[in-house]
Design an enzyme around this catalytic site. Structure first.
Site, mmCIF file in Angstrom:
data_model
loop_
_atom_site.group_PDB
_atom_site.id
_atom_site.type_symbol
_atom_site.label_atom_id
_atom_site.label_comp_id
_atom_site.label_asym_id
_atom_site.label_seq_id
_atom_site.Cartn_x
_atom_site.Cartn_y
_atom_site.Cartn_z
ATOM 1 N N GLU A 177 31.584 40.790 30.267
ATOM 2 C CA GLU A 177 32.287 40.626 31.539
ATOM 3 C C GLU A 177 31.356 40.794 32.734
ATOM 4 O O GLU A 177 31.808 40.978 33.867
ATOM 5 C CB GLU A 177 33.439 41.636 31.644
ATOM 6 N N ASP A 181 30.543 43.125 37.551
ATOM 7 C CA ASP A 181 31.384 42.998 36.366
ATOM 8 C C ASP A 181 32.827 43.327 36.693
ATOM 9 O O ASP A 181 33.152 43.818 37.782
ATOM 10 C CB ASP A 181 30.852 43.806 35.175
ATOM 11 N N ILE A 182 33.703 43.013 35.756
ATOM 12 C CA ILE A 182 35.146 43.185 35.956
ATOM 13 C C ILE A 182 35.521 44.630 35.681
ATOM 14 O O ILE A 182 35.165 45.192 34.635
ATOM 15 C CB ILE A 182 35.935 42.241 35.025
#
Length: 307
Positions: free
Chosen positions: A228, A185-186
């Site tokens: 995300e 994920d970001i």
């Protein structure tokens, strides 16, 4: 219908400050174009996913106002944001001087003649323009596509991912072949949204997906798992090689230039890798394994791979 002339480049209105550029599309003579007998817009990202708007009337206004023909209640959308014009021979989308602009296929426009399959982004909502001899068939095909593809990033969605990983695990066990799963994920994505706005966050998600796709083999599966978070299924790749692959993706994202409205956004990702070599877990176990390593990567300082 006469075309609206391009804006004066010296005009420094508020909307021009917000938009980085305006692409003026060359429009051929209406007489050269086929009649727009059947056409519709389908929501492929945003609220009311899958809803169809027929374009039978001469014009429809899209905006936040309750008086609009297509109302989208989002703060990033102007009260009267854009207009769809059906001339009978072609269908145009025209920006109405909105604050955040109207985009077709990721390019800001003043006015644009729509073609079958064009993607129109207004605020955080994405429409797909459909036309053709049998609009109902085209619509139902698009609805079927929405069951497998994420509208924003144009990669596979969570539903398709869960169906596919079950099949890949069964195949891996049947033929005694390796299988790995990368979850990532970001980093600090909420901070990106808070600092630059949700439109910038959407841009980061989409640009990230297109960046990572360059490293995906035909037999791999790349999907948006949620928010995300993303997942990559790697058939016939063992643990050490999947970790090396994840590291290449991490470095690629770290070096990528994410630039929204002329503002550079630093983007990094944290990654967890799960794999089955001699073990025989089910999908839930493999996802949990990769997710736990992802959590370890974030706890250890982010922007790293754990396996």
């Amino acid at each position: 219908m006469a075309r609206i002339p391009p804006r004066d480049p010296n005009d420094t209105s508020e909307s021009d400050h917000v938009r980085a550029k305006t692409v003026v599309t060359s429009i051929s003579r209406i007489t050269d174009r086929p009649a727009a007998k059947e056409a519709c817009l389908v929501v492929i990202y945003g609220s009311e996913l899958g809803k169809k708007y027929n374009l039978n009337s001469s014009s429809l206004v899209i905006g936040r106002s309750s008086k609009c023909d297509i109302q989208i209640d989002q703060e990033s959308i102007s009260r009267n944001h854009s207009k769809i014009v059906n001339t009978g021979k072609s269908i145009l989308v025209r920006d109405l001087g909105s604050t955040n602009g109207t985009y077709v296929n990721d390019e800001p426009i003043d006015e644009y003649v729509l073609r079958d399959g064009d993607l129109i982004k207004i605020g955080r909502t994405i429409f797909k323009f459909l036309t053709g001899g049998n609009i109902e068939n085209a619509y139902h095909e698009e609805i079927y596509r929405l069951t497998t593809i994420d509208g924003l990033t144009q990669i596979y969605n969570k539903r398709y991912f869960l169906e596919t990983i079950e099949r890949e695990i069964a195949r891996s066990q049947r033929y005694r072949r390796s299988l790995s799963l990368v979850m990532f994920d970001i980093d600090n994505f909420k901070k990106i949204n808070d600092s630059y706005g949700h439109l910038a966050g959407d841009y980061v998600l989409k640009h990230l997906a297109s960046t990572v796709k360059t490293k995906i083999r035909r037999e791999d599966l790349f999907a948006r798992y949620g928010g995300e978070e993303f997942a990559i299924v790697l058939p016939e790749i063992d643990g050490p090689n999947s970790k090396a692959f994840a590291e290449k993706v991490r470095q690629l994202v770290e070096k990528q230039d994410f630039r929204f409205e002329n503002t550079r956004i630093q983007v990094t990702i944290s990654m967890g890798v799960g794999s089955i070599d001699d073990e025989h877990p089910d999908a839930a176990t493999l996802i949990k394994q990769a997710d736990e390593f992802l959590y370890e990567a974030k706890s250890a300082g982010r922007n790293r791979v754990c396996a």
